[in-house]
Design a protein around this motif. Sequence first.
Motif, mmCIF file in Angstrom:
data_model
loop_
_atom_site.group_PDB
_atom_site.id
_atom_site.type_symbol
_atom_site.label_atom_id
_atom_site.label_comp_id
_atom_site.label_asym_id
_atom_site.label_seq_id
_atom_site.Cartn_x
_atom_site.Cartn_y
_atom_site.Cartn_z
ATOM 1 N N ASP A 191 0.832 -1.208 0.000
ATOM 2 C CA ASP A 191 0.000 0.000 0.000
ATOM 3 C C ASP A 191 0.860 1.249 0.000
ATOM 4 O O ASP A 191 0.580 2.236 -0.705
ATOM 5 C CB ASP A 191 -0.930 -0.017 1.205
ATOM 6 C CG ASP A 191 -1.955 -1.139 1.127
ATOM 7 O OD1 ASP A 191 -2.447 -1.559 2.182
ATOM 8 O OD2 ASP A 191 -2.258 -1.592 -0.015
ATOM 9 N N MET A 192 1.940 1.209 0.799
ATOM 10 C CA MET A 192 2.855 2.355 0.818
ATOM 11 C C MET A 192 3.521 2.533 -0.543
ATOM 12 O O MET A 192 3.694 3.664 -1.027
ATOM 13 C CB MET A 192 3.907 2.150 1.906
ATOM 14 C CG MET A 192 3.336 2.141 3.333
ATOM 15 S SD MET A 192 4.583 1.742 4.573
ATOM 16 C CE MET A 192 5.719 3.103 4.346
ATOM 17 N N LEU A 193 3.882 1.420 -1.188
ATOM 18 C CA LEU A 193 4.497 1.500 -2.511
ATOM 19 C C LEU A 193 3.530 2.064 -3.547
ATOM 20 O O LEU A 193 3.920 2.867 -4.405
ATOM 21 C CB LEU A 193 4.982 0.114 -2.933
ATOM 22 C CG LEU A 193 5.720 0.024 -4.273
ATOM 23 C CD1 LEU A 193 6.983 0.870 -4.226
ATOM 24 C CD2 LEU A 193 6.060 -1.416 -4.607
ATOM 25 N N ASP A 194 2.256 1.639 -3.467
ATOM 26 C CA ASP A 194 1.254 2.195 -4.385
ATOM 27 C C ASP A 194 1.099 3.696 -4.190
ATOM 28 O O ASP A 194 0.969 4.460 -5.163
ATOM 29 C CB ASP A 194 -0.089 1.497 -4.176
ATOM 30 C CG ASP A 194 -0.046 0.053 -4.624
ATOM 31 O OD1 ASP A 194 -0.876 -0.738 -4.147
ATOM 32 O OD2 ASP A 194 0.813 -0.282 -5.475
ATOM 33 N N ASP A 195 1.125 4.132 -2.930
ATOM 34 C CA ASP A 195 1.037 5.572 -2.679
ATOM 35 C C ASP A 195 2.234 6.302 -3.253
ATOM 36 O O ASP A 195 2.106 7.385 -3.852
ATOM 37 C CB ASP A 195 0.938 5.818 -1.167
ATOM 38 C CG ASP A 195 -0.356 5.275 -0.580
ATOM 39 O OD1 ASP A 195 -0.385 4.966 0.620
ATOM 40 O OD2 ASP A 195 -1.348 5.148 -1.344
ATOM 41 N N CYS A 196 3.439 5.689 -3.099
ATOM 42 C CA CYS A 196 4.634 6.323 -3.660
ATOM 43 C C CYS A 196 4.561 6.396 -5.179
ATOM 44 O O CYS A 196 4.913 7.420 -5.783
ATOM 45 C CB CYS A 196 5.873 5.549 -3.220
ATOM 46 S SG CYS A 196 6.215 5.641 -1.443
ATOM 47 N N ARG A 198 1.883 6.471 -6.980
ATOM 48 C CA ARG A 198 0.876 7.474 -7.342
ATOM 49 C C ARG A 198 1.450 8.881 -7.234
ATOM 50 O O ARG A 198 1.224 9.739 -8.107
ATOM 51 C CB ARG A 198 -0.342 7.306 -6.434
ATOM 52 C CG ARG A 198 -1.575 8.029 -6.932
ATOM 53 C CD ARG A 198 -2.757 7.783 -6.016
ATOM 54 N NE ARG A 198 -3.107 6.379 -5.965
ATOM 55 C CZ ARG A 198 -2.895 5.581 -4.925
ATOM 56 N NH1 ARG A 198 -2.319 6.080 -3.828
ATOM 57 N NH2 ARG A 198 -3.241 4.321 -4.948
ATOM 58 N N GLN A 199 2.219 9.108 -6.208
ATOM 59 C CA GLN A 199 2.840 10.420 -6.063
ATOM 60 C C GLN A 199 3.869 10.668 -7.164
ATOM 61 O O GLN A 199 3.963 11.781 -7.706
ATOM 62 C CB GLN A 199 3.505 10.518 -4.685
ATOM 63 C CG GLN A 199 2.514 10.550 -3.524
ATOM 64 C CD GLN A 199 3.210 10.599 -2.181
ATOM 65 O OE1 GLN A 199 4.429 10.670 -2.129
ATOM 66 N NE2 GLN A 199 2.432 10.577 -1.105
ATOM 67 N N ILE A 200 4.629 9.608 -7.520
ATOM 68 C CA ILE A 200 5.612 9.767 -8.598
ATOM 69 C C ILE A 200 4.916 10.084 -9.913
ATOM 70 O O ILE A 200 5.371 10.933 -10.693
ATOM 71 C CB ILE A 200 6.458 8.486 -8.719
ATOM 72 C CG1 ILE A 200 7.365 8.339 -7.499
ATOM 73 C CG2 ILE A 200 7.284 8.480 -9.996
ATOM 74 C CD1 ILE A 200 8.082 7.007 -7.438
ATOM 75 N N HIS A 201 3.787 9.398 -10.167
ATOM 76 C CA HIS A 201 3.030 9.665 -11.389
ATOM 77 C C HIS A 201 2.524 11.110 -11.414
ATOM 78 O O HIS A 201 2.608 11.793 -12.449
ATOM 79 C CB HIS A 201 1.866 8.687 -11.487
ATOM 80 C CG HIS A 201 1.050 8.842 -12.731
ATOM 81 N ND1 HIS A 201 1.540 8.542 -13.978
ATOM 82 C CD2 HIS A 201 -0.232 9.288 -12.916
ATOM 83 C CE1 HIS A 201 0.618 8.779 -14.889
ATOM 84 N NE2 HIS A 201 -0.461 9.237 -14.267
ATOM 85 N N LEU A 202 2.029 11.579 -10.285
ATOM 86 C CA LEU A 202 1.560 12.968 -10.219
ATOM 87 C C LEU A 202 2.713 13.938 -10.448
ATOM 88 O O LEU A 202 2.567 14.946 -11.154
ATOM 89 C CB LEU A 202 0.898 13.222 -8.866
ATOM 90 C CG LEU A 202 -0.414 12.458 -8.614
ATOM 91 C CD1 LEU A 202 -0.905 12.712 -7.194
ATOM 92 C CD2 LEU A 202 -1.488 12.871 -9.614
ATOM 93 N N LEU A 203 3.871 13.634 -9.853
ATOM 94 C CA LEU A 203 5.028 14.512 -10.043
ATOM 95 C C LEU A 203 5.470 14.529 -11.506
ATOM 96 O O LEU A 203 5.856 15.579 -12.042
ATOM 97 C CB LEU A 203 6.178 14.055 -9.141
ATOM 98 C CG LEU A 203 5.966 14.277 -7.624
ATOM 99 C CD1 LEU A 203 7.107 13.666 -6.834
ATOM 100 C CD2 LEU A 203 5.850 15.769 -7.304
ATOM 101 N N LYS A 204 5.440 13.345 -12.175
ATOM 102 C CA LYS A 204 5.804 13.307 -13.588
ATOM 103 C C LYS A 204 4.850 14.137 -14.429
ATOM 104 O O LYS A 204 5.268 14.847 -15.365
ATOM 105 C CB LYS A 204 5.824 11.861 -14.081
ATOM 106 C CG LYS A 204 7.016 11.060 -13.587
ATOM 107 C CD LYS A 204 6.998 9.657 -14.158
ATOM 108 C CE LYS A 204 8.210 8.855 -13.695
ATOM 109 N NZ LYS A 204 8.209 7.472 -14.231
#
Length: 491
Positions: A191-196, A198-204
């Motif tokens: 779950d923590m990895l999925d959140d990371c 998702r955040q990386i995708h948003l940052l990209k």
Amino acid sequence: MADTLRRLVNTSSFSVLQEKLESWYKDYHVISCDQNLNRCCELVELTSKVQGQLFTILSLTAQEGGQYAGVDTLKSRLLPWLGTCFTLATSTISTDTSLSLIQEAAEKDKKIRELSLTHESDLQKMETQLCSTRLQLDSVRQELMDTQQELDETKNKSATTLLATEDEILQLRAELQVACDQTELYKRKLDMLDDCERQIHLLKEEMSFLAAEKSLLQEKLVRGRSPSAAARRSRSSSPRLRNESPSRARLTSSSRRARLISRFSDLYAIHRLEAQNVLRHYVDDVRTVQRIIFIAVVEAFQAAKLAFRQFRLRVRKTLSSTHMGPESLENAMLDYIIRNLDLYDVQASVNEVINSMNVNPKISFPAEVNFVLISGLIRETCHMAFAMQTLDPPLELAFSSDGELYSESKYRRSYDSEFTAPLVALHVWPALMEGDSIVVKGEAVTMRGALWRSRSRSCSPVRSSSASPIRALGTSRSRSPSPGALSVNRL
């Protein structure tokens, strides 16, 4: 006399006597003494009855001959025989009755013999079945004893391993509990990895958005330095301010367009040469190899466009009943197709292309090579063409035909062409279009009188990858930029 003789013949008394004699002979040593005597008496009685019938016929025959007819025969034959003191036993029953009794007795004896034979055969069959049943019963008993012995051994083993099994169950339960705890820990980490992610995708996405804004600001800066910047600023100074920042969908479309154009150039520079090297092992003529590759690319584009239309219809049918939201159904359909390009059945398109090439009269008669050898080129072309249909406007191949007028804006000449020839003799690579403008030039061979020649002259080996559409665009006077320039401008 004739009636009496006829009855004697019909009763077959002598044949009955013969059968009884034969039967008695066969059973003589088997039956008892009384039975043998009874058989002998029965034969004597039958013989006397037959003799009585014969005497009756003798009397009637003598009467028919007259008073003195047959006297000599009776004196010479009958009287000497009677002189032996043979007395004929008188019968108390009539002649017809005696004959019928003889016949009935013969039939009964025959039936008795048949029944006895049948009974003996049935008895032998029953004895045989009884023996086989006994053998089967013995085998079943032996199997039952073996099974009982195995069951006893299994019970003993189960009793000895029961304690060890209970210990193993306890150990497995403990290990299961540990595994469950580890699974819970891994779920939390996932779950923590999925959140990371998702955040990386948003940052990209934010980085791409900022890069687009940067490119727009640079374009504005260049425009502001130009002489006509003041006029443009005067025209753009209106009461309503427009937001010049492109949306993320437009930015995504432009980046996908540049990437697909780059894939088209790589298809020419890499995949085409690999397919050409494979075909040269089977086809000596370079022109034929180039014609096969060109037809394969064109057919792959057609098959991918048809598959895209069918896929689009299926998506429309699926989303039309459930679509809700601010965006239109067409945008939702296009977004779904872009996100699910892996649902495209590319193998069906490859098979369709190969089937079309097998019936193409330009390359299939005679069949010089199996087109499955270039299925890798066809598959990559189908993937690329299907993705090009998602652009707005889509990228398509320019129309081409044998003997068409050569166009500098559409093709570049091959190195072995006749540069003064006005007509295209052979297409090496198709041109890529966007709307009415050429995005990437194709390659063609021009030659004078090539349409009337049966076979063109042999060409040199495969060219190096430097002669690619990207390089041609660099020296072309066309208004469309090259794929490399597009990628540089986007960055």
